[in-house]
Design an enzyme around this catalytic site. Structure first.
Site, short mmCIF file in Angstrom:
data_model
loop_
_atom_site.label_atom_id
_atom_site.label_comp_id
_atom_site.label_asym_id
_atom_site.label_seq_id
_atom_site.Cartn_x
_atom_site.Cartn_y
_atom_site.Cartn_z
N HIS A 93 0.84 -1.21 0.00
CA HIS A 93 0.00 0.00 0.00
C HIS A 93 0.87 1.26 0.00
CE1 HIS A 93 -3.27 -2.58 2.19
NE2 HIS A 93 -3.03 -2.99 0.95
N HIS A 107 -9.25 -2.34 -4.94
CA HIS A 107 -8.13 -2.57 -4.03
C HIS A 107 -7.10 -3.50 -4.65
CE1 HIS A 107 -5.85 -2.59 -0.37
NE2 HIS A 107 -5.67 -3.89 -0.58
N ASP A 118 -3.18 -2.74 -4.95
CA ASP A 118 -2.11 -3.70 -4.62
C ASP A 118 -1.17 -3.91 -5.79
OD1 ASP A 118 -2.72 -4.29 -1.98
OD2 ASP A 118 -3.84 -6.12 -2.44
N HIS A 150 -0.14 -11.11 -4.82
CA HIS A 150 1.24 -10.64 -4.67
C HIS A 150 2.25 -11.60 -5.29
CE1 HIS A 150 -0.50 -7.67 -2.08
NE2 HIS A 150 -0.91 -8.58 -1.22
#
Length: 304
Positions: free
Chosen positions: A79, A238, A242, A265
């Site tokens: 973030h 969101h 990310d 991720h």
């Protein structure tokens, strides 16, 4: 010309670590040209510097976590990295008093506020972009991410959750930063999790700092946060937030189109590593005349 950027002055904030539940102090310090983003663990007997680069992302189970060869960790960086990308920050030292960045409200907006408060300053060195010249893709059991040549910066992401709270909202979003504002449309989107995941994490010593103040929490049917969602499609927004943070771990803004389905991720990091391992797929680019840069990069917040 488009120049590198740092902050005008140091600025600090305190928050809670999402997994440890401990108070964490964060201090952002201006840094010289070509420094990049460097995290500094100041809680250790001797401070340890950890420069952001894709090869150091060695734990992606719950966030993007940098791990050095001596085992020093800096977690939940995505973030903050997303805010740096959105604000066009190239060089900064980030002092942190724990192994994770504070979660704040679960979005990048509090970090943007810090950057705005400190102010940005151009530096006497050209900003270096990475221009993607050939498509690069990573795929794994129905999950995929890819980078394609594009004269700008654009993200298209889709998620897939068979759940009432998700079925009420679009699960695919495209954001072309030539036309859309990171600050207004992406930075405020919060991280999210399911109640059963929260319980599982707490039973395993994780998620101790998580609450309705810093995440969207979903039960079997509904969003539990009394204020509801900030956007109808906040979940996938969101994921874009990310992805922007994960991609900025490469150390330079990308001139490319990024797309993905159910990405996270780990896949974002695998894509960066594959890009860097394919030298013919990319090149560095700088711009003497800002008007020669893709219009996606004309919207960077101005110097105060």
């Amino acid at each position: 010309m488009i120049l590198q950027r740092t902050l005008k002055q140091a600025i600090s904030a305190t928050g809670v670590g999402l997994h440890s539940g401990e108070r964490v102090k964060l201090t952002l310090l201006p840094a010289p040209p070509d420094t990049g983003i460097v995290f500094r663990r100041t809680d250790l007997p001797e401070p340890v510097d950890v420069k952001v680069e894709p090869s150091l992302v060695n734990d992606t189970r719950l966030s993007s976590t940098l791990v050095t060869d001596t085992g020093v960790r800096v977690g939940t960086i995505e973030h903050l990295m997303s805010a740096f990308a959105g604000f066009g920050i190239d060089n900064l030292v980030v002092e942190v008093t724990a192994a994770e960045i504070p979660i704040m409200d679960g979005s990048a907006a509090p970090f943007l506020y810090l950057l705005q408060t400190a102010g940005v300053v151009d530096q006497p060195k050209k900003k270096r972009f990475i221009r993607v010249k050939q498509s690069v893709m990573v795929e794994d059991r129905g999950v995929w991410v890819r980078l394609d040549p594009h004269d700008g910066f654009k993200i298209t992401l889709s998620i897939e959750f068979n759940h009432p709270a998700f079925n009420r909202a679009p699960q695919t979003v495209e954001v072309d930063f030539a036309r859309h504002s990171y600050m207004d449309e992406i930075s405020r989107a919060r991280t999210f999790g399911f109640m059963h995941e929260v319980e599982y994490m707490r039973n395993h010593g994780l998620g101790r700092g998580g609450s309705l103040d810093n995440a969207i929490v979903i039960d079997d049917e509904y969003v539990l946060n009394p204020e509801g969602l900030r956007f109808p499609d906040e979940f996938v927004r969101h994921k874009i937030l990310d992805a922007i943070g994960d991609l900025y771990i490469v150390g330079h803004p990308l001139i490319a189109a990024f797309s993905g389905h159910k990405s996270g991720h780990a896949m974002n990091n695998r894509l960066l590593r594959k890009l860097l391992e394919t030298p013919e797929a990319w090149e560095f680019a700088s711009f003497d005349d800002p008007l020669d840069a893709p219009s996606s990069f004309h919207q960077l917040p101005p110097q105060e």
